[in-house]
Design an enzyme around this catalytic site. Structure first.
Site, PDB file in Angstrom:
ATOM      1  N   LYS A  61       0.847  -1.201   0.000  1.00 26.19           N
ATOM      2  CA  LYS A  61       0.000   0.000   0.000  1.00 26.19           C
ATOM      3  C   LYS A  61       0.882   1.251   0.000  1.00 26.19           C
ATOM      4  O   LYS A  61       0.618   2.208  -0.726  1.00 26.19           O
ATOM      5  CB  LYS A  61      -0.927  -0.002   1.227  1.00 26.19           C
ATOM      6  CG  LYS A  61      -2.119  -0.925   1.040  1.00 26.19           C
ATOM      7  CD  LYS A  61      -2.885  -1.175   2.329  1.00 26.19           C
ATOM      8  CE  LYS A  61      -3.936  -2.256   2.089  1.00 26.19           C
ATOM      9  NZ  LYS A  61      -4.524  -2.792   3.308  1.00 26.19           N
TER      10      LYS A  61
ATOM     11  N   GLN B 288      -4.893  -1.589   9.478  1.00 26.01           N
ATOM     12  CA  GLN B 288      -4.803  -2.933   8.913  1.00 26.01           C
ATOM     13  C   GLN B 288      -5.403  -3.963   9.874  1.00 26.01           C
ATOM     14  O   GLN B 288      -5.009  -4.021  11.041  1.00 26.01           O
ATOM     15  CB  GLN B 288      -3.323  -3.260   8.613  1.00 26.01           C
ATOM     16  CG  GLN B 288      -3.108  -4.559   7.893  1.00 26.01           C
ATOM     17  CD  GLN B 288      -3.654  -4.554   6.464  1.00 26.01           C
ATOM     18  OE1 GLN B 288      -3.466  -3.618   5.711  1.00 26.01           O
ATOM     19  NE2 GLN B 288      -4.372  -5.616   6.118  1.00 26.01           N
TER      20      GLN B 288
ATOM     21  N   ASP C  12     -11.498   2.830   4.092  1.00 26.48           N
ATOM     22  CA  ASP C  12     -11.899   1.420   3.996  1.00 26.48           C
ATOM     23  C   ASP C  12     -13.425   1.293   3.943  1.00 26.48           C
ATOM     24  O   ASP C  12     -13.947   0.245   3.591  1.00 26.48           O
ATOM     25  CB  ASP C  12     -11.398   0.653   5.233  1.00 26.48           C
ATOM     26  CG  ASP C  12     -10.249  -0.283   4.901  1.00 26.48           C
ATOM     27  OD1 ASP C  12     -10.048  -0.576   3.702  1.00 26.48           O
ATOM     28  OD2 ASP C  12      -9.569  -0.724   5.838  1.00 26.48           O
TER      29      ASP C  12
END
Ligand code: NDP
Length: 301
Positions: free
Chosen positions: A59, A103, A126
């Protein structure tokens, strides 16, 4: 489109994501040149899970390649929930950070729900914050989770008018199945959500024009479950051990069987997978633009 000699058309996620990343980079340049704004993404990693470390590295690399700022926060597995919440509070207030991603999974002593709820909804790239979940469910303008967003982009490219199509989503997780079902519903599909308690799953799948498999069971969906001409989006990523001891990635759909029947199908690897990071970059650009009340071109909102 389905040709009995060649089978289903392949939906090339690698090419699709490369194209999306190029569009993101172009938009980042425009934001910088026209508005002196460089979108920034903060990624928080807790602990040393090897798979998570790979995702986070990837990422970071892709964010920088797209011309954005990347802020990496790696915390020891022993970090307390309060310390993590303090870090998130700081990122919420940081004007250089437009997107925040924690994460998952988090260590057991940390309540993931509480952490997600601590992220400012307009920075929740997200799309997991309850506010964004609610916006998606009610047809509002929030942040859409990256994997279903990527699936939808590829699907709409193949079937621009989804209205009235029968769609089945196999899997009802909060990160893939449920948001995918909402996106299909918003496109006026007639949506079935299947799960581990669904009766006669093959029969349910056979009725669908669009099949989205997000189960996490290697090659569970067989070719004879697929309606001829259906479009198949395989979200599953499963590593299986071959008789010679080597390993291979397979999806939730038996690809060789399904491609003989479907009109189009995503391969694994190289289908949905590459789209997820590309959509994360896209969401970060959208978040930055919204936070600064900058209008984005058609197709971005
Ligand atoms: P979860 O384990 O959270 O959810 C799996 C879902 O599948 C559950 O709803 C479960 O039902 C359902 N299920 C399990 N067994 C069956 C069965 N026999 N029949 C019907 N339904 C069943 O998984 P995720 O949604 O997180 O991930 C799904 C897959 O997608 C995984 O392979 C994962 O690796 C992959 N993935 C890929 C991503 C990408 O970037 N391409 C991103 C995220 C995930 P129930 O709710 O009843 O238990």
């Amino acid at each position: 489109m389905n040709d009995s000699n060649t089978g289903a058309a392949l939906i090339d996620g690698k090419a699709f994501s490369a194209n999306l990343v190029a569009q993101v980079a172009e938009r980042v340049r425009a934001l910088r040149d026209d508005h002196h704004l460089t979108p920034g993404l903060a990624v928080v990693l807790v602990g040393e899970d090897p798979a998570s470390q790979v995702y986070v590295r990837n990422k970071h690399k892709r964010t920088v390649e797209a011309g954005m700022r990347s802020f990496e926060h790696t915390l020891d597995a022993s970090v307390t929930e309060a310390e993590l919440l303090t870090l998130i509070g700081g990122l919420n207030d940081d004007p250089e950070v437009h997107g925040i991603l924690v994460q998952l999974p988090l260590p057991r002593h940390i309540d993931a729900g509480k952490v997600i709820e601590a992220i400012r909804p307009d920075k929740d790239v997200d799309g997991f914050h309850p506010w964004n979940v609610g916006m998606l469910a009610s047809g509002g303008r929030g942040m859409v989770p990256c994997t279903p967003l990527g699936c939808m982009m590829m699907l709409k490219d193949r079937v621009p008018d989804l209205s009235g199509k029968r769609a089945i989503v196999v899997g009802r997780s909060n990160i893939v199945g449920k948001p995918m079902a909402h996106l299909l519903l918003a496109e006026n599909c007639t949506v079935t959500i299947a799960h581990s308690r669904t009766r006669d799953l093959p029969d349910e799948v056979r009725r669908a024009d669009i099949v989205v498999a997000a189960v996490g069971r290697p090659e569970m969906v067989r070719g004879d479950w697929i309606k001829p001409g259906a479009v198949v989006i395989d979200v599953g990523i499963n590593r299986v051990v071959l008789p010679d001891g080597k390993t291979r990635l397979v999806g939730d759909v038996q690809f060789e069987e399904a491609r003989k029947v479907a009109s189009a199908i995503t391969p694994v690897p190289g289908g949905v997978g590459p789209m997820t990071i590309a959509c994360l970059l896209r969401n970060t650009v959208v978040a930055a633009a919204r936070q600064h009340r900058i209008a984005l071109p058609d197709g971005w909102e």
